[in-house]
Scaffold this motif. Structure first.
Motif, PDB file in Angstrom:
ATOM      1  N   SER A 153     -42.754  32.773  54.717  1.00  0.00           N
ATOM      2  CA  SER A 153     -44.010  31.983  55.292  1.00  0.00           C
ATOM      3  C   SER A 153     -44.343  32.252  56.538  1.00  0.00           C
ATOM      4  CB  SER A 153     -43.602  30.627  54.891  1.00  0.00           C
ATOM      5  OG  SER A 153     -44.833  29.646  55.169  1.00  0.00           O
ATOM      6  N   ALA A 154     -45.882  32.053  56.741  1.00  0.00           N
ATOM      7  CA  ALA A 154     -46.321  32.393  58.108  1.00  0.00           C
ATOM      8  C   ALA A 154     -47.526  31.396  58.114  1.00  0.00           C
ATOM      9  CB  ALA A 154     -46.818  33.734  58.314  1.00  0.00           C
ATOM     10  N   ILE A 166     -49.680  33.334  55.266  1.00  0.00           N
ATOM     11  CA  ILE A 166     -48.802  34.273  54.564  1.00  0.00           C
ATOM     12  C   ILE A 166     -47.901  33.312  53.556  1.00  0.00           C
ATOM     13  CG2 ILE A 166     -47.204  36.306  54.230  1.00  0.00           C
ATOM     14  CD1 ILE A 166     -48.300  37.214  56.777  1.00  0.00           C
ATOM     15  N   SER A 167     -47.728  33.560  52.125  1.00  0.00           N
ATOM     16  CA  SER A 167     -46.792  32.968  51.504  1.00  0.00           C
ATOM     17  C   SER A 167     -46.186  33.850  50.416  1.00  0.00           C
ATOM     18  CB  SER A 167     -47.429  31.699  50.853  1.00  0.00           C
ATOM     19  OG  SER A 167     -46.425  30.971  49.889  1.00  0.00           O
ATOM     20  N   ILE A 168     -44.879  34.195  50.499  1.00  0.00           N
ATOM     21  CA  ILE A 168     -44.505  34.793  49.445  1.00  0.00           C
ATOM     22  C   ILE A 168     -43.396  34.126  48.674  1.00  0.00           C
ATOM     23  CG2 ILE A 168     -43.022  37.157  48.938  1.00  0.00           C
ATOM     24  CD1 ILE A 168     -43.964  38.142  51.745  1.00  0.00           C
ATOM     25  N   LEU A 197     -49.328  35.836  48.860  1.00  0.00           N
ATOM     26  CA  LEU A 197     -50.678  35.094  48.993  1.00  0.00           C
ATOM     27  C   LEU A 197     -50.678  35.226  50.402  1.00  0.00           C
ATOM     28  CD1 LEU A 197     -53.014  33.030  48.510  1.00  0.00           C
ATOM     29  CD2 LEU A 197     -51.240  31.274  48.865  1.00  0.00           C
ATOM     30  N   LEU A 198     -51.978  35.779  50.420  1.00  0.00           N
ATOM     31  CA  LEU A 198     -52.418  35.850  52.105  1.00  0.00           C
ATOM     32  C   LEU A 198     -53.822  35.012  52.231  1.00  0.00           C
ATOM     33  CD1 LEU A 198     -52.392  39.895  52.640  1.00  0.00           C
ATOM     34  CD2 LEU A 198     -50.553  38.132  52.909  1.00  0.00           C
ATOM     35  N   ASN A 199     -53.921  34.337  53.282  1.00  0.00           N
ATOM     36  CA  ASN A 199     -55.003  33.375  53.424  1.00  0.00           C
ATOM     37  C   ASN A 199     -55.576  33.359  54.950  1.00  0.00           C
ATOM     38  OD1 ASN A 199     -57.030  31.315  53.079  1.00  0.00           O
ATOM     39  ND2 ASN A 199     -55.404  29.592  53.390  1.00  0.00           N
ATOM     40  N   PHE A 200     -56.190  34.575  55.305  1.00  0.00           N
ATOM     41  CA  PHE A 200     -56.481  34.687  56.668  1.00  0.00           C
ATOM     42  C   PHE A 200     -58.054  34.039  56.660  1.00  0.00           C
ATOM     43  CE2 PHE A 200     -53.031  37.320  56.409  1.00  0.00           C
ATOM     44  CZ  PHE A 200     -52.111  37.095  57.654  1.00  0.00           C
ATOM     45  N   PRO A 201     -58.193  33.075  56.988  1.00  0.00           N
ATOM     46  CA  PRO A 201     -59.662  32.603  56.915  1.00  0.00           C
ATOM     47  C   PRO A 201     -60.513  33.054  58.062  1.00  0.00           C
ATOM     48  CG  PRO A 201     -58.170  30.861  58.053  1.00  0.00           C
ATOM     49  CD  PRO A 201     -57.508  32.019  57.736  1.00  0.00           C
ATOM     50  N   GLN A 212     -56.214  35.743  48.667  1.00  0.00           N
ATOM     51  CA  GLN A 212     -56.002  37.081  48.191  1.00  0.00           C
ATOM     52  C   GLN A 212     -54.636  37.036  47.629  1.00  0.00           C
ATOM     53  OE1 GLN A 212     -57.689  40.189  50.491  1.00  0.00           O
ATOM     54  NE2 GLN A 212     -57.953  39.016  51.933  1.00  0.00           N
ATOM     55  N   TYR A 213     -54.264  37.651  46.445  1.00  0.00           N
ATOM     56  CA  TYR A 213     -53.203  37.716  45.709  1.00  0.00           C
ATOM     57  C   TYR A 213     -52.591  39.045  45.598  1.00  0.00           C
ATOM     58  CZ  TYR A 213     -53.260  32.757  44.902  1.00  0.00           C
ATOM     59  OH  TYR A 213     -53.305  31.350  44.972  1.00  0.00           O
TER      60      TYR A 213
END
Length: 258
Positions: A153-154, A166-168, A197-201, A212-213
């Motif tokens: 996780s980030a 970031i969540s794996i 799961l990438l979530n860079f707003p 994005q998955y």
């Protein structure tokens, strides 16, 4: 009616005795059991065939990876196996190191976070902080179909706000046989699917999600460890000691033990 009640009582007594005489044994989680999957010995060498493609499955690069268990090292009072990774392309060679350890019946890998700062624009580095997991949890034992866990996780921290970028996560799919060719033949494996799961707003409106998955499958075999992986290079790059790189989301990587 009395006969039916008597019969029911006999069934209940029989079932109670059966449970008492044959209690269910729980599996004690120990590092010794998980090391049956990952028999790391100094000097062990594993060879992999690698193919990197775009997301339309067009081959871009082919390579051979030589993974060598080089040494053991203490890092912050924890013992790690150090694996040297040599990746041979047609006209060049790349080298990385992997640091692996066992913790409470899990296999953990240190993550190279040196590229994490590039995820934040220069104009915002003074106001944002990146909070990352120190290691990824690749495998656990015992393992049952449907088991899932957090791998990595980030988060970006903005004052009192935290955004998970970031969540794996991992999900165990079950057993599968894999043909590894002449050297190893067909082996039984445990297949695990990793969801990235990438979530860079957009930093002009950071609270608007931009999810994005991506996915990667990994196959583990007892005594051989990791024998195959296939999926997003964003995650597979971690597995061979690479750093965080958003460009890797554009590619797919396949490697298999040979």
């Amino acid at each position: 009616m009395k006969n039916i009640i008597y019969l029911l009582l006999m069934v209940l007594v029989f079932n109670s005795c059966t449970k008492d005489e044959n209690p269910i044994e729980t599996i004690e989680e120990t590092n010794q059991q998980i090391t049956e999957y990952f028999n790391y010995q100094i000097g062990n060498i594993s060879n992999f065939k690698s193919i990197i493609s775009d997301r339309q499955n067009n081959t871009i690069l082919e390579a051979d990876r030589i993974s060598t268990v080089a040494s053991q090292m203490d890092i912050e009072s924890k013992e790690y196996f150090v694996l040297n990774e040599q990746i041979n392309f047609v006209n060049s060679t790349a080298t990385n190191e992997i640091f692996l350890s066992f913790k409470e019946s899990t296999l953990q890998q240190l993550i190279d976070t040196s590229g994490a700062a590039l995820l934040i624009p220069d104009s915002l580095k003074s106001s944002l902080v990146i909070d990352l997991s120190e290691a990824s949890t690749l495998f656990k034992y015992p393992i049952n179909v449907g088991d899932n866990w957090e791998v990595f996780s980030a988060n970006i921290v903005m004052g009192t706000y935290k955004i998970n970028v970031i969540s794996i996560t991992a999900n165990y799919e079950g057993n599968e046989e894999i043909n590894l060719g002449l050297n190893y033949g067909t082996v039984n494996t445990e297949k695990i699917t990793y969801t990235i799961l990438l979530n860079f707003p957009d930093m002009s409106n950071p609270f608007l999600p931009n999810k994005q998955y991506y996915y990667t499958d990994i196959w583990f075999s007892k005594g051989l460890g990791l024998v195959k992986f296939s999926g997003s290079k964003f995650f597979t790059n971690f597995l061979v000691g690479g750093e965080i790189n958003m460009n890797d989301t554009l590619y797919v990587e396949n490697q298999i033990l040979n």
